[in-house]
Write an enzyme that holds these catalytic residues in place. Sequence first.
Site, PDB file in Angstrom:
ATOM      1  N   ASP A 297      43.560  35.637  39.072  1.00  0.00           N
ATOM      2  CA  ASP A 297      43.609  36.129  38.104  1.00  0.00           C
ATOM      3  C   ASP A 297      45.035  37.383  38.375  1.00  0.00           C
ATOM      4  OD1 ASP A 297      42.656  38.119  39.015  1.00  0.00           O
ATOM      5  OD2 ASP A 297      41.299  39.139  37.522  1.00  0.00           O
ATOM      6  N   ASP A 299      45.407  41.442  38.183  1.00  0.00           N
ATOM      7  CA  ASP A 299      44.865  42.847  36.941  1.00  0.00           C
ATOM      8  C   ASP A 299      46.679  43.913  36.041  1.00  0.00           C
ATOM      9  OD1 ASP A 299      42.398  41.625  38.459  1.00  0.00           O
ATOM     10  OD2 ASP A 299      43.364  41.804  39.873  1.00  0.00           O
ATOM     11  N   ASP A 389      43.875  40.685  33.616  1.00  0.00           N
ATOM     12  CA  ASP A 389      42.349  41.477  33.208  1.00  0.00           C
ATOM     13  C   ASP A 389      43.345  43.212  33.225  1.00  0.00           C
ATOM     14  OD1 ASP A 389      40.061  40.310  33.664  1.00  0.00           O
ATOM     15  OD2 ASP A 389      39.927  40.954  35.905  1.00  0.00           O
TER      16      ASP A 389
HETATM   17  P1  UTP Z   1      39.145  40.353  41.439  1.00  0.00           P
HETATM   18  O1  UTP Z   1      38.122  40.567  40.858  1.00  0.00           O
HETATM   19  O2  UTP Z   1      39.781  40.496  40.380  1.00  0.00           O
HETATM   20  O3  UTP Z   1      39.905  40.519  42.468  1.00  0.00           O
HETATM   21  O4  UTP Z   1      39.236  42.189  41.158  1.00  0.00           O
HETATM   22  P2  UTP Z   1      41.243  40.787  43.468  1.00  0.00           P
HETATM   23  O5  UTP Z   1      40.953  41.918  44.782  1.00  0.00           O
HETATM   24  O6  UTP Z   1      42.456  40.695  42.870  1.00  0.00           O
HETATM   25  O7  UTP Z   1      41.398  39.051  44.329  1.00  0.00           O
HETATM   26  P3  UTP Z   1      41.743  37.737  43.367  1.00  0.00           P
HETATM   27  O8  UTP Z   1      42.353  38.176  42.194  1.00  0.00           O
HETATM   28  O9  UTP Z   1      40.148  37.036  42.828  1.00  0.00           O
HETATM   29  O10 UTP Z   1      42.753  37.017  43.941  1.00  0.00           O
HETATM   30  C1  UTP Z   1      40.397  43.482  41.870  1.00  0.00           C
HETATM   31  C2  UTP Z   1      39.548  44.573  41.542  1.00  0.00           C
HETATM   32  O11 UTP Z   1      39.047  45.521  40.520  1.00  0.00           O
HETATM   33  C3  UTP Z   1      37.404  45.303  40.893  1.00  0.00           C
HETATM   34  C4  UTP Z   1      36.817  45.321  41.908  1.00  0.00           C
HETATM   35  O12 UTP Z   1      36.021  45.455  42.465  1.00  0.00           O
HETATM   36  C5  UTP Z   1      37.813  43.668  43.262  1.00  0.00           C
HETATM   37  O13 UTP Z   1      38.178  45.492  44.054  1.00  0.00           O
HETATM   38  N1  UTP Z   1      36.351  45.500  39.922  1.00  0.00           N
HETATM   39  C6  UTP Z   1      36.674  44.404  39.321  1.00  0.00           C
HETATM   40  C7  UTP Z   1      36.384  46.782  39.328  1.00  0.00           C
HETATM   41  O14 UTP Z   1      36.594  47.859  39.999  1.00  0.00           O
HETATM   42  N2  UTP Z   1      35.269  46.898  37.979  1.00  0.00           N
HETATM   43  C8  UTP Z   1      35.196  44.974  37.179  1.00  0.00           C
HETATM   44  O15 UTP Z   1      34.657  45.367  36.550  1.00  0.00           O
HETATM   45  C9  UTP Z   1      36.023  44.425  38.130  1.00  0.00           C
HETATM   46 MN    MN Z   2      42.560  39.788  40.429  1.00  0.00          MN
END
Ligand code: UTP
Ligand code: MN
Length: 465
Positions: A297, A299, A389
């Site tokens: 995704d 973020d 997100d």
């Molecule tokens: P992601 O799940 O998007 O992971 O969360 P990522 O590292 O971007 O990897 P992809 O998307 O699978 O490629 C991003 C970061 O946001 C934190 C997670 O711990 C992760 O480090 N996070 C996620 C939060 O702090 N709170 C949440 O509710 C969700």
């Molecule tokens: Mn992500």
Amino acid sequence: MNHAGMLALVKKRKRPVEAGAQGQVEVKFKEVTLYLVERKMGSSRRNFLTSLARSKGFRVEDVLSDDVTHVVAEDNQAEVLWAWLMGHGLRDVSRVAVLDISWFTDSMREGRPVRVETRHCIQDVMEELAESSEFNQSKGPCLAFRQAASVLKSLPSAVHCLEAIQGLPCLGEHTKAVMEEILTFGRSFKVEEIRCDERYQALKLFTSVFGVGPKTAEKWYRRGLRSLQEILTEPNIQLNRMQRAGFLYYSDISKAVSKAEAKALGCIIEETVHWIAPDAILALTGGFRRGKEYGHDVDFLLTMPEMGKEEGLLLHVIDRLKDQGILLYCEYQGSTFDVSKLPSCRFEDMDCFQKCFLILRLEQGQVAGERGLQRDPGDSRGWRAVRVDLVAPPVDRYAFALLGWTGSKQFGRDLRTFAQKERLMLLDNHALYDKTKKLCLLATTEEDIFAHLGLEYVEPWQRNA
Ligand code: UTP
Ligand code: MN
């Protein structure tokens, strides 16, 4: 980076050695640079595949360097491969896509680098074990395997023998047994057993749908359902709105998001946010901020320079995305943030900021490098759905939220463990609480937080393991 890694940072960090790049002729695909791993593949097959790829306009490096974007391996176990890659002094191994030969074969067949899909990724045995424990609701072993995956990826040199890993911290008996199998037989029977397990396969498949967690997956499995088709045709199953969107856009969402696509979305979000609030502060977070080539995704974090002005901001952004006709799905959560409830001991990454989980429509024409490119046959609609997100904390929490949302998950876990064990501080996405002084420490930047923890600043691209 693990707990021991954090400790090392208290002292001086060593700069990795930069390796030199190498030029090549007639390159058709400038965004990709391949490196084929000779281990298990053998040198003659490697030479053959190298010439094949070059003849099709791919850049292939003979030597592993920081220019390499795609490492291709055949029959390699992820742990051993990672350890081997780590020995090469690259700036950051986690930035390269480490792929199975199936990606290479698909790309040769298509005559262009095909999109990376999960089936192309080299399976990480420890992650699989962690996932399997998660399905069995065994939290302890699950964390142990995740920790092991992280420790093994952060090893400075190859793990050639069991003795080398016997002395490592954080590796339990289970983990060592698995490593022993891998080192002795080149495979893990325990993992192969899990992979063949019907329940594991079903739960993995079901939880791959956006909006489906382990509990729902288990419920469906107990009802005897095994495929996504069966779920869609079973009349007694009520899907919620999120799951309906998950199924509707399943094939798009399960495809990896490329860096170019993330950039294109960054432009769209930036334009939208600044159209509403020109002084809004916006940052890309998650894996792409860490320099990853692909993600599941995209973020983003946004806030306003003046406290309180961020309230309602996301709702306006959502409306604007809707007006542009690119909002395919939206799940909005209002803020439940309460300063008086700090500090929290939550170790999960849930936070209380206003946020939204979106599915956006991204036009191919907006993605750099994909303009006029011939796509997969049958994929002629010219757009794809992407998970995005957005999180909007108040500005005084921005640095903590940025650190938390940049991840990686394991880096966050390790940093929180370090804070608690070594500094008697509680860290989460909202605050850093000093238990000795009994107060919350202020931070406007991530640098401030590292400084409070007595650590050298860790750049986002160094936070992958
Ligand atoms: P992601 O799940 O998007 O992971 O969360 P990522 O590292 O971007 O990897 P992809 O998307 O699978 O490629 C991003 C970061 O946001 C934190 C997670 O711990 C992760 O480090 N996070 C996620 C939060 O702090 N709170 C949440 O509710 C969700
Ligand atoms: Mn992500």
